[in-house]
Design a protein around this motif. Structure first.
Motif, mmCIF file in Angstrom:
data_model
loop_
_atom_site.group_PDB
_atom_site.id
_atom_site.type_symbol
_atom_site.label_atom_id
_atom_site.label_comp_id
_atom_site.label_asym_id
_atom_site.label_seq_id
_atom_site.Cartn_x
_atom_site.Cartn_y
_atom_site.Cartn_z
ATOM 1 N N UNK A 29 37.089 32.743 20.470
ATOM 2 C CA UNK A 29 38.549 32.839 20.372
ATOM 3 C C UNK A 29 39.140 33.808 21.394
ATOM 4 N N UNK A 30 38.475 34.936 21.640
ATOM 5 C CA UNK A 30 39.076 36.025 22.419
ATOM 6 C C UNK A 30 38.717 36.020 23.903
ATOM 7 N N UNK A 31 37.466 35.776 24.233
ATOM 8 C CA UNK A 31 37.024 35.950 25.617
ATOM 9 C C UNK A 31 37.728 35.057 26.629
ATOM 10 N N UNK A 32 38.018 33.797 26.334
ATOM 11 C CA UNK A 32 38.687 32.974 27.342
ATOM 12 C C UNK A 32 40.057 33.513 27.774
ATOM 13 N N UNK A 33 40.731 34.263 26.914
ATOM 14 C CA UNK A 33 42.054 34.790 27.229
ATOM 15 C C UNK A 33 42.055 36.117 27.964
ATOM 16 N N UNK A 34 40.885 36.717 28.163
ATOM 17 C CA UNK A 34 40.821 38.003 28.852
ATOM 18 C C UNK A 34 40.836 37.791 30.367
ATOM 19 N N UNK A 35 41.315 38.800 31.125
ATOM 20 C CA UNK A 35 41.395 38.644 32.581
ATOM 21 C C UNK A 35 40.019 38.474 33.222
ATOM 22 N N UNK A 36 40.011 37.756 34.353
ATOM 23 C CA UNK A 36 38.773 37.508 35.076
ATOM 24 C C UNK A 36 38.870 37.862 36.557
ATOM 25 N N UNK A 37 40.053 38.070 37.080
ATOM 26 C CA UNK A 37 40.237 38.204 38.524
ATOM 27 C C UNK A 37 39.731 39.517 39.095
ATOM 28 N N UNK A 38 40.104 40.624 38.517
ATOM 29 C CA UNK A 38 39.694 41.951 38.972
ATOM 30 C C UNK A 38 38.564 42.428 38.069
ATOM 31 N N UNK A 39 37.382 42.662 38.632
ATOM 32 C CA UNK A 39 36.210 42.990 37.825
ATOM 33 C C UNK A 39 36.415 44.258 37.001
ATOM 34 N N UNK A 40 36.981 45.301 37.608
ATOM 35 C CA UNK A 40 37.178 46.553 36.874
ATOM 36 C C UNK A 40 38.142 46.352 35.702
ATOM 37 N N UNK A 41 39.261 45.676 35.953
ATOM 38 C CA UNK A 41 40.233 45.422 34.882
ATOM 39 C C UNK A 41 39.618 44.514 33.819
ATOM 40 N N UNK A 42 38.831 43.536 34.244
ATOM 41 C CA UNK A 42 38.185 42.625 33.298
ATOM 42 C C UNK A 42 37.195 43.373 32.416
ATOM 43 N N UNK A 43 36.446 44.304 32.998
ATOM 44 C CA UNK A 43 35.487 45.092 32.217
ATOM 45 C C UNK A 43 36.220 45.982 31.219
#
Length: 196
Positions: A29-43
């Motif tokens: 439910x949650x992971x697909x909606x998280x950011x992926x573009x900037x690795x640091x922000x995504x982490x």
């Protein structure tokens, strides 16, 4: 063997199966909606989301708001397997929260535990793990960095490379020599288990 089949083995109990199910439902439910573009922000987003969902309770002992009295390796393996299948960075974020606090959980003073573990559990502090060195890689026996007491502080002398979460972490667990131990030294560990 699929994770569902593995969870039927006798060394997993109902708590493990409930954790696996809750984590899988949350991840889908949650992971697909998280950011992926900037690795640091995504982490950062993944650490915060894991903390908000209470899933980082698996990386701290119960005394500091964790799931079990001591770290439960089976739960950690379930989390790694579940997250890695869905999102490699989520698996990395979870693993680094555990690796960056495992030594604090096992050997830290009460003050260190009280300060760091609740923040990590809640996803409000990002942990780093500084083991690798240019001439040693991750070979602990070959580490060259030294740690020497210096009053109320410790003086570190050496160099690290490939620091997991380096640059975005709020705290760093740094591995260094404090002296020499006999080669081949082994320590026996025991893990409590409930069998069905």
């Amino acid at each position: 063997m699929a994770l569902e089949d593995t969870l039927r083995l006798p060394f997993f109990d109902e708590d493990h199966r409930r954790f696996a199910d809750a984590l899988a439902r949350w991840a889908d439910a949650k992971l697909p909606g998280l950011p992926h573009d900037d690795v640091d922000a995504a982490c950062r987003a993944r650490v915060a989301a894991l903390g908000e969902a209470g899933l980082l309770k698996a990386v701290v002992p119960a005394e500091y708001g964790g799931l079990y009295p001591t770290l439960d390796v089976r739960t950690l393996c379930i989390a790694r397997e579940t997250l890695a299948f869905r999102d490699g960075l989520a698996d990395f974020a979870f693993a680094m929260q555990g690796l960056g606090t495992g030594s604090i959980s096992l050997f830290g003073s009460g003050n260190l535990k009280r300060y760091y573990l609740p923040r990590v559990r809640d996803g409000k502090s990002i942990a780093a793990f500084a083991l690798s060195e240019p001439d040693a890689g991750s070979d602990v026996a070959a580490l060259a960095m030294t740690a020497t007491p210096d009053g109320n502080m410790v003086s570190l002398n050496g160099e690290k490379t490939w620091i997991s979460n380096g640059g975005i972490a709020d705290h760093y667990v740094v591995f260094a020599r404090t002296g020499e131990a006999p080669r081949g030294f082994r320590r026996s560990w025991s893990m409590p288990m409930r069998l069905a």
